[in-house]
Design an enzyme around this catalytic site. Sequence first.
Site, PDB file in Angstrom:
ATOM      1  N   VAL A   1      -2.348  26.805  63.190  1.00 28.55           N
ATOM      2  CA  VAL A   1      -2.667  27.029  64.599  1.00 28.55           C
ATOM      3  C   VAL A   1      -4.146  27.361  64.690  1.00 28.55           C
ATOM      4  CG1 VAL A   1      -2.212  28.441  66.647  1.00 28.55           C
ATOM      5  CG2 VAL A   1      -0.334  27.883  65.088  1.00 28.55           C
ATOM      6  N   CYS A   2      -4.797  26.825  65.705  1.00 29.31           N
ATOM      7  CA  CYS A   2      -6.197  27.126  65.979  1.00 29.31           C
ATOM      8  C   CYS A   2      -7.063  26.729  64.767  1.00 29.31           C
ATOM      9  CB  CYS A   2      -6.340  28.599  66.356  1.00 29.31           C
ATOM     10  SG  CYS A   2      -7.888  29.030  67.181  1.00 29.31           S
ATOM     11  N   ASN A   3      -8.046  27.551  64.415  1.00 28.92           N
ATOM     12  CA  ASN A   3      -8.912  27.170  63.297  1.00 28.92           C
ATOM     13  C   ASN A   3      -8.296  27.494  61.940  1.00 28.92           C
ATOM     14  OD1 ASN A   3      -9.294  29.946  63.192  1.00 28.92           O
ATOM     15  ND2 ASN A   3     -11.470  29.871  63.755  1.00 28.92           N
TER      16      ASN A   3
END
Length: 229
Positions: free
Chosen positions: A102-104
Amino acid sequence: MSTPCHIGFLLFPHVTQLDLTGPAQILSRIPGARVHLLWKTLDPVMTDVGFSINPTTTFEDCPPLDVLCVPGGFGIGALFGDGYTLAFLRRQGEQARYVTSVCNGSLVLGAAGLLDGYQAACHWMWRGYLPRFGAIPVAERIVRDRNRVSGGGVTAGIDFALALAAELAGEETAKLLQLNFEYDPQPPFDCGSPEGAGAERVARSRALQAGRLKQVEEAMDKLARFASA
């Protein structure tokens, strides 16, 4: 009784807690789910909000995972130089049914060598770094490429988790989860993406995070020099 489904989330210092807790809340409800919050020790881990979360399982005690998930956060910079953590991710990722982020957090999967040649999502501000690890950036909230499933920035983790729940337990189960969590987003503003926010607001957002971006870039540069040595 459902067959256990071991789902492991990397819990590291200065994680963005919603990257982890949003998907964990959804995926904890699939039949047979066994959620593990993973770190080197069982000591509380400070999030980027200022409160801590307790790991449930150490790397050494972690069972083989069906799902490996790496959330994001500003703490990812320290992970690029953390060979012990990257080796753990590599070991679990090589046998997991699904390797996810998820995300970076997708950048950490990349640093562990788990995204080379795969399409992946990432937070819009960090997406451009994916090619450093051989990954192919895709500007979507959910990206699937074989057994790699990644969510975009922060709140996309809930979308990602519902999509993964459908993969693991069937679409009807995922739809019931969406209903039970009343996930029916109607944001008050249309600025949750660079396209909706506009160039001026995007530039201000980048300027506010410039120092943190530079720190993570430097950590990635060190990793690249080490790998090529």
